[in-house]
Design a protein around this motif. Structure first.
Motif, PDB file in Angstrom:
ATOM      1  N   PHE A   1     -55.987  23.260  -9.093  1.00 41.87           N
ATOM      2  CA  PHE A   1     -55.641  23.827  -7.787  1.00 41.87           C
ATOM      3  C   PHE A   1     -54.422  23.122  -7.195  1.00 41.87           C
ATOM      4  O   PHE A   1     -53.488  23.779  -6.710  1.00 41.87           O
ATOM      5  N   MET A   2     -54.406  21.804  -7.261  1.00 43.07           N
ATOM      6  CA  MET A   2     -53.260  21.058  -6.736  1.00 43.07           C
ATOM      7  C   MET A   2     -51.984  21.433  -7.474  1.00 43.07           C
ATOM      8  O   MET A   2     -50.911  21.586  -6.855  1.00 43.07           O
ATOM      9  N   ASP A   3     -52.081  21.577  -8.769  1.00 40.99           N
ATOM     10  CA  ASP A   3     -50.885  21.883  -9.553  1.00 40.99           C
ATOM     11  C   ASP A   3     -50.391  23.308  -9.318  1.00 40.99           C
ATOM     12  O   ASP A   3     -49.177  23.571  -9.369  1.00 40.99           O
TER      13      ASP A   3
ATOM     14  N   ASP B   1     -45.924  22.769   1.338  1.00 43.74           N
ATOM     15  CA  ASP B   1     -45.590  21.566   2.102  1.00 43.74           C
ATOM     16  C   ASP B   1     -46.633  20.481   1.886  1.00 43.74           C
ATOM     17  O   ASP B   1     -46.300  19.291   1.815  1.00 43.74           O
ATOM     18  N   LEU B   2     -47.893  20.896   1.787  1.00 47.57           N
ATOM     19  CA  LEU B   2     -48.977  19.922   1.684  1.00 47.57           C
ATOM     20  C   LEU B   2     -50.233  20.579   1.137  1.00 47.57           C
ATOM     21  O   LEU B   2     -50.538  21.737   1.454  1.00 47.57           O
ATOM     22  N   VAL B   3     -50.964  19.822   0.318  1.00 47.29           N
ATOM     23  CA  VAL B   3     -52.304  20.200  -0.134  1.00 47.29           C
ATOM     24  C   VAL B   3     -53.233  19.052   0.237  1.00 47.29           C
ATOM     25  O   VAL B   3     -52.975  17.897  -0.112  1.00 47.29           O
ATOM     26  N   VAL B   4     -54.307  19.353   0.960  1.00 46.64           N
ATOM     27  CA  VAL B   4     -55.244  18.333   1.421  1.00 46.64           C
ATOM     28  C   VAL B   4     -56.592  18.548   0.754  1.00 46.64           C
ATOM     29  O   VAL B   4     -57.144  19.651   0.794  1.00 46.64           O
ATOM     30  N   ILE B   5     -57.109  17.477   0.162  1.00 48.45           N
ATOM     31  CA  ILE B   5     -58.456  17.489  -0.406  1.00 48.45           C
ATOM     32  C   ILE B   5     -59.298  16.526   0.429  1.00 48.45           C
ATOM     33  O   ILE B   5     -59.113  15.306   0.357  1.00 48.45           O
TER      34      ILE B   5
ATOM     35  N   ALA C   1     -53.868  12.478  -6.792  1.00 47.93           N
ATOM     36  CA  ALA C   1     -53.089  12.806  -5.594  1.00 47.93           C
ATOM     37  C   ALA C   1     -51.888  11.885  -5.425  1.00 47.93           C
ATOM     38  O   ALA C   1     -50.794  12.326  -5.051  1.00 47.93           O
ATOM     39  N   VAL C   2     -52.061  10.612  -5.708  1.00 49.30           N
ATOM     40  CA  VAL C   2     -51.006   9.637  -5.397  1.00 49.30           C
ATOM     41  C   VAL C   2     -49.794   9.769  -6.314  1.00 49.30           C
ATOM     42  O   VAL C   2     -48.740   9.189  -6.029  1.00 49.30           O
ATOM     43  N   ILE C   3     -49.913  10.526  -7.403  1.00 48.60           N
ATOM     44  CA  ILE C   3     -48.757  10.729  -8.286  1.00 48.60           C
ATOM     45  C   ILE C   3     -48.188  12.142  -8.133  1.00 48.60           C
ATOM     46  O   ILE C   3     -47.379  12.580  -8.955  1.00 48.60           O
TER      47      ILE C   3
ATOM     48  N   LEU D   1     -55.464   8.793   0.848  1.00 51.04           N
ATOM     49  CA  LEU D   1     -54.687   8.438  -0.337  1.00 51.04           C
ATOM     50  C   LEU D   1     -53.578   9.469  -0.513  1.00 51.04           C
ATOM     51  O   LEU D   1     -53.822  10.674  -0.394  1.00 51.04           O
ATOM     52  N   ALA D   2     -52.377   8.995  -0.796  1.00 49.04           N
ATOM     53  CA  ALA D   2     -51.244   9.894  -1.027  1.00 49.04           C
ATOM     54  C   ALA D   2     -50.135   9.095  -1.675  1.00 49.04           C
ATOM     55  O   ALA D   2     -50.220   7.861  -1.797  1.00 49.04           O
ATOM     56  N   ASN D   3     -49.080   9.775  -2.095  1.00 48.68           N
ATOM     57  CA  ASN D   3     -47.945   9.029  -2.653  1.00 48.68           C
ATOM     58  C   ASN D   3     -47.364   8.144  -1.549  1.00 48.68           C
ATOM     59  O   ASN D   3     -47.577   8.383  -0.357  1.00 48.68           O
ATOM     60  N   PRO D   4     -46.636   7.090  -1.910  1.00 48.96           N
ATOM     61  CA  PRO D   4     -46.174   6.122  -0.906  1.00 48.96           C
ATOM     62  C   PRO D   4     -45.381   6.729   0.242  1.00 48.96           C
ATOM     63  O   PRO D   4     -45.471   6.245   1.378  1.00 48.96           O
TER      64      PRO D   4
END
Length: 419
Positions: A180-182, A188-192, A212-214, A239-242
């Motif tokens: 789903f994320m891919d 703009d954003l996908v939130v789990i 998620a973080v990558i 959690l997310a990319n930096p």
């Protein structure tokens, strides 16, 4: 039993459930309220941990906490996470607020029913909320392919899913969430929202946090208050990319976490085994509670991977009337779902609790049901007299629980991070 003395008008004020403190203040002297409304871990912290918190309470209340960066680094260290991918806040609701203000610009898609802040918060700031209705005939299960088509048709710029979903308890396998994320990498954003995922035993490592973080546009939310049974502390993290984590982190106040939250974060590492045990006990109780609820004539149960069970009441029952009856006559507080978008008051979400509390809930439900003479089954003897009650069942542990790895500390960190 004698009435609780609770003024049920409290339950009819406002859009959200009354707080435990409101009910307790209204209760008669010596009345114990059994809470089936607020989804909380009843087995954690342990009594010994509460004793430790009590011994340090003076210092906790007297002195300023460390800044949020220091507490966040400690949490990341305990959970085996990179600190630059973590933002810690005063509950997941605060994070939802900042995500809305900073990362949702135009529109957001969300399946309903779900946690109300995901619809209410964007509405309050004038965003377009594209609601994807889940169907009762499907057990409120989310079909991700249908949801993606809906997102494309509506041209939503942000997509949210809650896994495990509240209030139905449905769980989406990790591989499907990653897919789903891919599929939505251009949004703009996908939130789990994984606020309840630690209670799931469907997979050994259910979280998509490491995935998620990558990714460039994905956020995963976690709620520590629900998992650790400490709603009153109000702490959670994302959690997310930096880059995304820094955007949210910079907006948060420097001292947005209190000293009690800091104390608990520094206690976690010493009590990993107790936390694992609490999750195993909760899985067992969920199965036993579902089995007992199934004995109520006309009640429909929906399978759950959360620490709650969604039920649909018999046709002649009223969720509002049942909620009020249980509070007033049995001191049992429940959550009817009439104010949840996509549901009616015929649905009730019942938090998983230990056996003795479930006996009390079912006694109250059977008591309420006796007014409907078309169902003579309600005239059975009290729950604690049938088949020896739950006491005998509690000794039996289901053989289909996930077996916890021997290396407990490694498991807890990996479970929290989803590795």
């Amino acid at each position: 039993m004698a009435g609780s003395g609770i003024d049920t008008s409290i339950l009819h004020k406002g859009a959200h459930s009354a707080s435990y403190f409101d009910l307790a203040r209204s209760a008669g002297e010596g009345v114990e309220i059994v809470d089936f409304c607020i989804p909380c871990n009843p087995y954690f912290p342990t009594p010994e941990m509460f004793d430790e918190l009590s011994r340090d309470l003076k210092n906790i209340l007297k002195y300023y906490p460390s800044d949020s960066m220091g507490i966040t680094k400690k949490l990341a260290s305990v959970l085996g996470l990179h600190p630059q991918t973590v933002a810690m806040a005063n509950g997941s609701t605060e994070l939802i607020t900042w995500i809305d203000h900073l990362l949702i610009k135009e529109s957001v898609a969300i399946p309903i029913p779900t946690f109300g802040r995901w619809t209410d918060q964007p509405f309050e700031t004038g965003k377009r909320v594209d609601m994807f209705p889940l169907q009762e005939r499907d057990g409120f299960r989310l079909n991700l392919d249908d949801y993606v088509r809906f997102i494309r048709e509506r041209k939503s710029r942000v997509a949210v899913i809650c896994n495990v979903n509240n209030p139905d308890g449905n769980y989406i396998p990790r591989r499907d969430v990653i897919r789903f994320m891919d599929m939505l990498g251009d949004l703009d954003l996908v939130v789990i929202d994984e606020s309840f995922i630690d209670f799931s035993d469907a997979e050994q490592y259910p979280s998509v946090g490491p995935d998620a973080v990558i990714r460039p546009n994905t956020v995963v939310l976690k709620s520590l208050g629900k998992n650790f049974g400490l709603h009153g502390i109000r702490f959670g993290y994302m959690l997310a990319n930096p880059a995304i984590a820094a955007t949210i982190g910079k907006a948060l106040p420097k001292w947005n976490l209190n000293s009690l939250a800091e104390k608990v974060v520094f206690m976690i590492q010493e009590h990993e085994e107790e936390y694992e045990d609490s999750l195993r006990l909760l899985s067992r109780d969920r199965r036993l509670m579902a089995g007992e609820l199934a004995r109520v004539p006309g009640l429909t149960l929906f399978p759950s991977q959360g620490n709650f069970i969604l039920v649909k009441l018999p046709t002649e029952w009223s969720g509002v009337a049942l909620r009020d009856f249980l509070v007033a006559n049995h001191g049992v507080y429940t959550r009817e779902c009439g104010n949840k978008l996509g549901m009616t008051s015929q649905f009730m979400r019942l938090v998983v609790r230990p056996a003795r509390d479930v006996d009390r809930l079912l006694d109250g439900m059977m008591d309420y049901g006796r007014q409907f003479l078309v169902r003579p089954q309600y005239d059975e003897e009290p729950m604690d007299n049938r088949r020896g009650g739950w006491a005998n069942q509690m000794e039996e542990v289901p053989n289909n629980l996930i077996q916890y790895p021997t290396r407990r500390s490694e498991y807890t960190a990996r479970r929290a991070s989803g590795q």
